[in-house]
Design an enzyme around this catalytic site. Sequence first.
Site, short mmCIF file in Angstrom:
data_model
loop_
_atom_site.label_atom_id
_atom_site.label_comp_id
_atom_site.label_asym_id
_atom_site.label_seq_id
_atom_site.Cartn_x
_atom_site.Cartn_y
_atom_site.Cartn_z
N ASP B 250 40.27 41.76 53.48
CA ASP B 250 38.93 42.32 53.39
C ASP B 250 38.20 41.98 54.69
O ASP B 250 38.38 40.89 55.24
CB ASP B 250 38.19 41.72 52.18
CG ASP B 250 36.87 42.40 51.93
OD1 ASP B 250 36.86 43.41 51.20
OD2 ASP B 250 35.86 41.94 52.47
N ASP B 252 34.79 41.79 55.32
CA ASP B 252 33.56 41.00 55.33
C ASP B 252 33.52 39.90 54.27
O ASP B 252 32.48 39.28 54.05
CB ASP B 252 32.35 41.92 55.15
CG ASP B 252 32.39 42.66 53.82
OD1 ASP B 252 33.35 42.46 53.04
OD2 ASP B 252 31.48 43.45 53.56
N ASP B 359 43.95 36.08 30.38
CA ASP B 359 45.08 35.62 29.56
C ASP B 359 46.38 36.30 29.96
O ASP B 359 47.46 35.72 29.84
CB ASP B 359 44.78 35.78 28.05
CG ASP B 359 44.31 37.16 27.66
OD1 ASP B 359 44.24 38.05 28.54
OD2 ASP B 359 43.99 37.36 26.47
N GLU B 364 51.66 35.53 32.58
CA GLU B 364 52.74 35.76 33.55
C GLU B 364 53.08 34.48 34.31
O GLU B 364 54.24 34.16 34.54
CB GLU B 364 52.36 36.88 34.52
CG GLU B 364 52.07 38.22 33.86
CD GLU B 364 53.15 38.68 32.88
OE1 GLU B 364 54.30 38.26 33.02
OE2 GLU B 364 52.82 39.45 31.95
N HIS B 367 55.30 32.21 32.39
CA HIS B 367 56.74 32.53 32.42
C HIS B 367 57.42 31.75 33.54
O HIS B 367 58.56 31.29 33.39
CB HIS B 367 56.95 34.04 32.63
CG HIS B 367 56.81 34.85 31.37
ND1 HIS B 367 57.45 34.51 30.20
CD2 HIS B 367 56.10 35.98 31.10
CE1 HIS B 367 57.15 35.40 29.25
NE2 HIS B 367 56.32 36.30 29.78
N GLU B 387 57.99 34.13 25.08
CA GLU B 387 56.81 35.00 25.09
C GLU B 387 55.62 34.31 24.43
O GLU B 387 54.50 34.40 24.90
CB GLU B 387 57.12 36.30 24.33
CG GLU B 387 57.71 37.40 25.18
CD GLU B 387 56.79 37.83 26.30
OE1 GLU B 387 55.58 38.02 26.04
OE2 GLU B 387 57.26 37.96 27.44
N ASP B 412 38.80 34.57 23.06
CA ASP B 412 39.13 34.79 21.65
C ASP B 412 40.65 34.70 21.49
O ASP B 412 41.35 34.32 22.43
CB ASP B 412 38.61 36.15 21.17
CG ASP B 412 39.10 37.29 22.05
OD1 ASP B 412 40.18 37.13 22.67
OD2 ASP B 412 38.42 38.32 22.14
N GLU B 417 42.61 41.54 25.86
CA GLU B 417 41.51 42.36 25.32
C GLU B 417 40.59 42.91 26.40
O GLU B 417 39.83 43.84 26.13
CB GLU B 417 40.71 41.56 24.29
CG GLU B 417 39.83 40.46 24.86
CD GLU B 417 40.58 39.17 25.14
OE1 GLU B 417 41.82 39.18 25.09
OE2 GLU B 417 39.93 38.16 25.44
N HIS B 456 58.70 40.37 22.10
CA HIS B 456 57.24 40.59 22.10
C HIS B 456 56.69 40.77 20.69
O HIS B 456 55.48 40.89 20.52
CB HIS B 456 56.88 41.82 22.95
CG HIS B 456 57.09 41.60 24.42
ND1 HIS B 456 58.27 41.95 25.05
CD2 HIS B 456 56.31 41.04 25.36
CE1 HIS B 456 58.18 41.64 26.34
NE2 HIS B 456 57.00 41.09 26.55
#
Lengths: 260, 546
Positions: B250, B252, B359, B364, B367, B387, B412, B417, B456
């Site tokens: 980036d 700035d 989350d 990831e 893992h 998982e 939560d 979500e 899963h």
Amino acid sequence: MRRTTALVVIVVGLAAVAIANPASAQTRPPVPRRPQPTDRIFISVDGMYQAGSENFTDSATFPANAETATFNSAYDVKPGPAFSIAGSGLVWRQLAIGIGVSRFSRETPTAVTASIPHPFFFNQPRSLTEDIAGFHREELAVHVQARAMVPMSNRHMQTMVYGGPSFFSVKQDVLNRVGYSETYPYDSITPAPGQTASVSKSKVGFNAGADVAYFFTRQVGVGGTAQYAGTTMALSSASGGTVDVKVGGFQAGGGLRLRF
Amino acid sequence: MNRIIPAAIAIGAFLVSLEVGLAQQPPAVFIKATSVADLRTWDGYVTARERAGELQVLSAERDPSLPDRVVERLQQYHQGVPVWGAQVVRDSTDGVAESIFGDVSLPLTISTEPRLSMSDAQRVLTGDSGFLLRQPQLTVLSLESGDPRLAYTGVQSSDTGVFRIFIDAQTGAELLRYSEIETQSAIGTGRGAIGDRKKVSVTQQGGAYVADDKMRPPKLTTYDMRGDLPRAFQVVDQGAPLFASDIASDSDNDWTDPPTVDAHAYVGLTYDYYFKRHGRRGLDDRDRPLVAMVNGTRQQDWASTPPQLLGLFVLNAFWCGACGPGNVGVMYFGNGAGPQGFIVNGVQQTIGYFSGSIDIVAHELTHGVTQSSSGLIYLNESGALNESFSDIMGASVEFFHQPVGSGLGQADYLLGEDTFRGGLNGNRSMENPALFGDPDHYSKRFTGTTDNGGVHTNSGISNHVFYLAIEGGTNRTSGLAVQGVGAANREQIEKVFYRAFVFLLPANATFSNARGTTIQAARDLYGAGSAPERAVTQAWTAVGVN
């Protein structure tokens, strides 16, 4: 400024009272004239004690971790010894013109509080409180004085009141940027050497005081003096602006008196 | 021992002869000993130089993860003057060396009497407009040419930055200058996918800023594939290298690309959670570099993505343990499809940036933790536990950093979500796995072969155990009630699961193993009969795992 003017007026008034030959004396029966001073040069060397100048505070902000960090420095100007030497010469009747030099050097320990933003979170600043020792103030003042001798019947005694402008030169150590160290996870900070500077400034103020001496011999004596000499000056602030700092103060002390 | 020392010195001399003879390199001794034979030799060598006073113990620490081990850091000295950076690190158990690493000079002959006084050195190091942050220190500096030189070093601050500077202690000439870390790292700001403003730890490089976090202990880099799916595919599937030019940047330091902002910030926050909650240093507990990859496709390009890549690179996030620079592993976050609606697990939802849910990012990264610890095999029950542990840590990271609630950016027991939005948000529920068609009881487990045996899906069982152990409640299938430890004590259950899943579970664990190890972990940490032990035991029983 009004306070300065008032004090100067008082001093000049006292001097005028002291040196005037009252007009009413012409209508009264003649009284024996008080002896005129025969000595024309007066020297005083004093050890003094200067009451604390007013403490002062400074504050500044700077960008840190995408927010604004702040720090405040409270400088404690301790009272302490000063040294003064003055000399004057009689110029007319009981009126003398003199010049004196005084020097005051003290530690100005500083209490620092700071709030430094967290590198990873908004609105979760870390705080720091720290007392920094080792900061100094040096005041050097040259006092130009009009001195009036107050006639005394006792020839061993000598009293003077005086006043006039003072030229102050001040050197003050200041904290320009608070220092801190941090380690992961950066939830707290600890003090570290900051960025310090020694700022200097000169300004005219005033002095006024009284001196009482007792001469053991015709030329050598001891005396005590009490005076106020001071001014307010704007020193460079860590914020980039200025901060008003009072220098000088009330001094009292005593020492050697010579007259010729 | 006396026979060992000459042998070690001979090895050292041999190494030196190679170095000096070929390229006039510094007469240095490189120590890397992990095998028994090497350790015997090099331990003798280090001990001999320690006795001669050339190596002195700088620190001795215990690694919390290996409390029996003592890690000694030895500093090389020449006639009482430290040799800059020349150290040996010896890790031992009860005085027996387990590993030794180091890079020290052979015994030196240079004079340690400086011609420059300390005050002269201070004046030179201060320069015209700077000031010293640290007082000068006498040291022996090994120049790039290999020559050792007696030097003063100090840290100077000026308008141009903060630099460590070395000057020749005889002549005052500058020998070396480098920027201290404070000037390299920078804190930027940016907005994430849900419009929240957050800080990102980056690096200033020239006139720009790159998503390379230098403030956290491990190297943490976020790569921006800039919508180049073939390149992302090559990196992930064909082992193509990532280049410095791939690092997100980036101009700035006010970052405007939401997936970059979120991925970079959330990976850092997940590292922070592991460190603060569990004392763990990242993926392998040794600060293995963290690599995130975003923008494999642009959100608007989802429809033109080849169907076989849609599920992997667009509507997905994953951990690739063998990808990335030096095969350190990569966390890839798809960009979703924006406003386009999908039916996911029977629920109509839009799918946004996968890095936009903390989350998911923590899932990831976890893992990678599992890969470096228990190595739970990604198949059947062990795969479901794999998982599930990612989900559990994902939720834990979310509760650690976000306020409790059901809105965007709030914590939560739904997973993802902030990415999966619709009538029902998220793609899994720990409170009620059945909301998304996942089992909340062992009797309802998936026994087919798809999805590696339902990894899963069956994760819902142990996810629900975690939820019940904290919050308490009744399992909807068994009707059995659980007395949880309460939300205020969630840390206890997080630590129980962390200990069990990282340290105690075997790679081919079953749900039954998970029950046993979590109960054992609760006993280890909080004692037999403790509230956590009771809660965990009741929870496993409630979901039908015995």
